[in-house]
Each structure stands twice: as structure tokens, then as C-alpha cells.
Design a protein around this motif. Sequence first.
Motif, PDB file in Angstrom:
ATOM      1  N   HIS A   1      37.119  40.940  42.945  1.00 33.41           N
ATOM      2  CA  HIS A   1      36.093  40.089  42.602  1.00 33.41           C
ATOM      3  C   HIS A   1      34.913  40.898  43.179  1.00 33.41           C
ATOM      4  O   HIS A   1      33.877  40.410  42.840  1.00 33.41           O
ATOM      5  N   LEU A   2      34.931  41.578  43.960  1.00 35.16           N
ATOM      6  CA  LEU A   2      33.685  42.589  44.363  1.00 35.16           C
ATOM      7  C   LEU A   2      33.445  43.591  44.127  1.00 35.16           C
ATOM      8  O   LEU A   2      32.435  44.064  43.624  1.00 35.16           O
ATOM      9  N   TRP A   3      34.613  44.467  43.258  1.00 36.43           N
ATOM     10  CA  TRP A   3      34.391  45.705  42.598  1.00 36.43           C
ATOM     11  C   TRP A   3      33.789  45.379  41.060  1.00 36.43           C
ATOM     12  O   TRP A   3      33.395  46.428  40.761  1.00 36.43           O
TER      13      TRP A   3
ATOM     14  N   THR B   1      49.230  41.552  36.238  1.00 34.73           N
ATOM     15  CA  THR B   1      50.542  42.343  35.992  1.00 34.73           C
ATOM     16  C   THR B   1      51.470  41.542  36.393  1.00 34.73           C
ATOM     17  O   THR B   1      51.310  40.527  36.931  1.00 34.73           O
ATOM     18  N   MET B   2      52.834  41.903  36.285  1.00 33.74           N
ATOM     19  CA  MET B   2      53.941  41.228  36.772  1.00 33.74           C
ATOM     20  C   MET B   2      53.975  41.121  38.456  1.00 33.74           C
ATOM     21  O   MET B   2      54.269  40.221  38.953  1.00 33.74           O
ATOM     22  N   ARG B   3      52.969  42.156  38.963  1.00 35.81           N
ATOM     23  CA  ARG B   3      52.933  42.194  40.464  1.00 35.81           C
ATOM     24  C   ARG B   3      51.573  41.687  40.949  1.00 35.81           C
ATOM     25  O   ARG B   3      51.320  41.753  42.071  1.00 35.81           O
ATOM     26  N   ARG B   4      50.814  41.176  40.208  1.00 39.88           N
ATOM     27  CA  ARG B   4      49.397  40.891  40.706  1.00 39.88           C
ATOM     28  C   ARG B   4      48.715  39.640  39.767  1.00 39.88           C
ATOM     29  O   ARG B   4      48.453  39.968  38.451  1.00 39.88           O
ATOM     30  N   THR B   5      48.455  38.596  40.339  1.00 37.87           N
ATOM     31  CA  THR B   5      47.831  37.513  39.948  1.00 37.87           C
ATOM     32  C   THR B   5      46.600  37.179  40.695  1.00 37.87           C
ATOM     33  O   THR B   5      45.929  36.158  40.584  1.00 37.87           O
ATOM     34  N   THR B   6      46.196  38.045  41.594  1.00 36.10           N
ATOM     35  CA  THR B   6      45.111  37.628  42.577  1.00 36.10           C
ATOM     36  C   THR B   6      44.300  39.059  42.659  1.00 36.10           C
ATOM     37  O   THR B   6      45.019  40.057  42.914  1.00 36.10           O
ATOM     38  N   PRO B   7      43.067  38.956  42.769  1.00 38.26           N
ATOM     39  CA  PRO B   7      42.199  38.109  42.809  1.00 38.26           C
ATOM     40  C   PRO B   7      42.322  37.544  41.473  1.00 38.26           C
ATOM     41  O   PRO B   7      42.412  38.141  40.511  1.00 38.26           O
TER      42      PRO B   7
END
Length: 481
Positions: A163-165, A475-481
Motif C-alpha cells: 500500500h506504500l510501495w 497469490t495463494m499465500r497473500r491477500t493483504t494488503p
Amino acid sequence: MHLGQEITPNTFLQYTELKRIFIRNYYDCAPNRRVMEYPEFPNSEEYTPIQEILQGKAKDSVRIRGWIYRTRSSGKLAFVVVRDSTGIIQCTVSREKVEETDFANARKALIESSILLEGEPVKDDRAPGGWEIRASKFEVFHFAETFPITKDQSDEHLLNNRHLWLRSRNMVAALKIRSTVFKAFRDYWTELDFTEIQSPSFTTSACEGGSTLFNVSIDDENEKSGQKFYAHLSQSWQLYAEATMFGLENIFTLAPSFRAEKSRTRRHLTEFWHAEVESAWLHNHQMMNLEEGMIMHIISSVLSKNRAELEFLGRDISVLENIKAPFDKMKYEEVLDKLNSMGFDLVWGDDFGYKEEKALTQDLKTPLYITNFPKEKGFYHRPDPSDPKSLVCHDLLAPEGYGEIIGGGERVWSPDELVERIREEGLDPESYGWYLDIRKFGSVPHSGFGLGIDRTVSWLCGSDHIKHVIPFPRTMRRTTP
RNA sequence: GCCGCUGUAGCUCAGUAGGUCAGAGCAUCCGGCUGUUAACCGGACGGUCAUCGGUUCGAAUCCGAUCAGCGGCGCCA
């Protein structure tokens, strides 16, 4: 009417009047029309995009607004590099030339603080970009807290702080190119009189490989009232496209698709943007020609609009400039022979994995079509009458090792043949309901394809991972941020 | 589904034949510097070494489990 007046159920006239006031007050920067309600809102003056200053188009005195990109200071001089959406420019804030508080703020404000600045643009080789602004006024709109992203970066940290990148020059450049690709896709097919349509993301079709489907349901509360909801997330608009096509003939869409594959590679996302086209009466080779035109249009759009972004990302632009149509075309069988001559050991029916794709495409200058895949590749593609063990279908592989970006082909249009193909694949025609139904009423030959937009952008940007060209990668392991 | 890897300060990392091993750089804060290029100099602040359990006189270090994440294969766009 005036701002702040209570809005009652409006007539159209009232609405347009409100809108007019809104625009006049907030978006019209003409000198005689100033913000009245919110004087602190920094929109009442004229601000110059940084890019214009870097191009030497600015006047003697400019006003900019943006965010602090880098900052360093000494006792009497502060260097504040400011960015806006168009570029970055170094600003010098001298203790002698601004108010004492302005100078103190310039020293104090941390990276990403939002600021307003007035000063004189000066050509100066010591400044990055060749231009700098000598400030006469330095105002901090909001003092940023310590920004979590510093020069020491890891993939994981940047993903956790996505969200900042998103403010980074890398992301901004990639997202501008992405926007161009989306627009070019739309423009191309719209220009050809194709109609853009939308298909559902919730589906219950059992037609695609069940193992890669996301299931969607809702929590108990609605169960109590006897309601139930159960669906999959769509993997492709394909089946819906074939239904919609009978009315509109030539259609396209731009939508997310969802694949619950546990793929962990530089070219996979669980949620990706899928550009798909379907066209009645069109044969495979005709569709391939249109796709070729589309790819060329996308490339030329990016080349004409995003040269600066490509350069910033370190992309070798000449590689894109040298792509010429027509693209090479090979049959699956020929590719098999070629790969085997390169040392692989493949037999008819084998899939091309990433290694094979990479070996094929890493030295290519232009994209490569592969046609006539084995029949097992999909039940909805039409077997080739001249070579029934293969299908009238195609993949398009991007060069430089990027691999598959398009999969498409001519669909089975005869209802009897479709049922036969479904049975051959060991599937149950009964579960295909309406998909078979649409073949019963004036079926016609038709072709279509799906383009992975994110993969395409990744290739055009020369990115080493697909996640670098989408704002919030899933991805399967990342839904945040 | 398969293979591999990582987790120590806000960030990037060093540290393990088990015993002054709680360390560095950056960031932040304080001080200094009139031209810096994610500057430089001095100082300060900052960590239950992912979590839980085990072995041991003693564990960041060895073992096990758990959690989180990363890379790759297969599959696909």
C-alpha cells in the motif's frame, strides 16, 4: 442552491446545478474562481506538474505540490527532492531566502511528507534531472511519520507494505504502462466493432478442472433464514462468451479470472486480469491474424506513450521496436521435433513445461504461435478435420523466455460433436446443461482466445516477476494488503 | 500435489564445534557542516533472537512441532 445545503430527493435540474457548483469550486482553477468553502484545500492556485519544469517549459516562478522523495540538509541549506505523479525534482531551500519556519520545516519534514512549494526553476547540472527549484516558500501540508520503506528493501517487506510501495517510481512506471495496455486492448477491439460485455465472476459451471476452482459461500447468518449461497469464482468467461456471442457476434471482455492453483512462479497469480475475445463465423487462422494486430497495436501504444517509463524500468526498448508481424507459426508436431533436436525427449501428447517454453522463446525476437495441439488439450476446441488427432487451436508465446500469453482456438460448434468430445474426455454431458443448449439453436463456427494482461505487461516491462506489474498481487499465500 | 529456502533492532544483515553472542550499517532523535546526489562527522535511542516444547549445568545456536513468508516444479493466461 449552495454547497452545504441539504440534499433532498433531487430533480435532474437540481442535480446538474449542484454538479456545476462543485466543479466551479473545486476543479476550476481560473483566477476569478477560488475555493470558498475550504480555503486550506490546495487546489485554488495554479500548480505546475514537475515534468513540465524538467522539460524547461516553466515560467520564472512556479508552484508545485507533491511528496518528499529524498531530503538532506546542512545548517543553511536543505535539499528536498519532491515527487508528483509526473516526475521528481530537486528543490533547494536556503535559510536566507525563506521564512525561518519554512526552513525549519524543510529540515524537519520526513520522506513522504506532502508539501507545497514556490520558487524559481533553474537549470543546474548539479541537480538530478538537470533542473532544480530555488524555493521562496516551503509549506508542509502534512508531516509524514517515519516511512517504513528505506533503501534496504526485501521482496517480502515491499509486499507487506504494498500500500506504500505503490508510491515508488518502479510501481508508478509499471502501472502507467499497464494502463496503456488496457486501453490499447479496448481501443483495438472497439475499433473493429466488437462489443465489450461482462460475464459473472460467480459461477456454478462444472466445465473446467475442479481442482483449481475457488469456492465461495457465506456465513451462518443467512443459513438460519434458510438461504444458501454456493458458487465458484470464474476461471474464464469462455462459456458465457459463447452464449452471449449469438446476439452480438463479436465480443470482448476485460475482467479478473481466478485460479486456485498453488502455482508459485514468476508468471502466476491466483487473481489475474483476463482479456478475452469471442467471435462468430470466425476461423482459427483469422482470429490469429486479429490477435497479431492486437499485439502490435499494444506494443506501438506503449512505445509511443511510455518510453520514459520503459527507460526507467531499464527495458531494452529496441527489443520492442524490432518486433514485426507476421509472427512465426509452428505446429505442435514441428515444435516437438525442434525441442527434441535441442536435447529434449518428448513424445506426442507431452505438454510443454516452462523449461520447454523457455528454450523455445529465449532467443526469439518476435512472439511465436504454436498450433495444432493434441486433442487431449481441451474438449471445447475443435479437432482439425485434416489431422483429427490435433485441435484447431493456438498458443502465443512471448519472446525472451516469457512464454505463453495467449491461448485460443476454434470451438466445437456441432452439438453432437461436443457431446462426443465431452464423453471422450470422460466427462458427463448432463452436467453441461445450458452450455450444450446454446449449440442447439443455430450453431455457427466461432473462435476466441484469452490473453493474460498481467503476463503481457510483465513481458513489455521486462519485469522479472508478474507481481511487479499489478497493484495488489494475489497469490495463494497473500491477500493483504 | 511435489521440491527447496527464510524468520536476530523499524529496515538490510552478521553472529552457531552450545559458555562476555546481544552486534553492524541504515532509519529515527540530538548536535555539526552553504551544493548535497538514498551525502558526511559526533552522540543517543532501539531486540524475550517468529511461537511453543524438548535436550543440556547452560540454547539465538542442537532436536521436534506450530505459525508466517519467499523461490521453483507441475498446471495454466
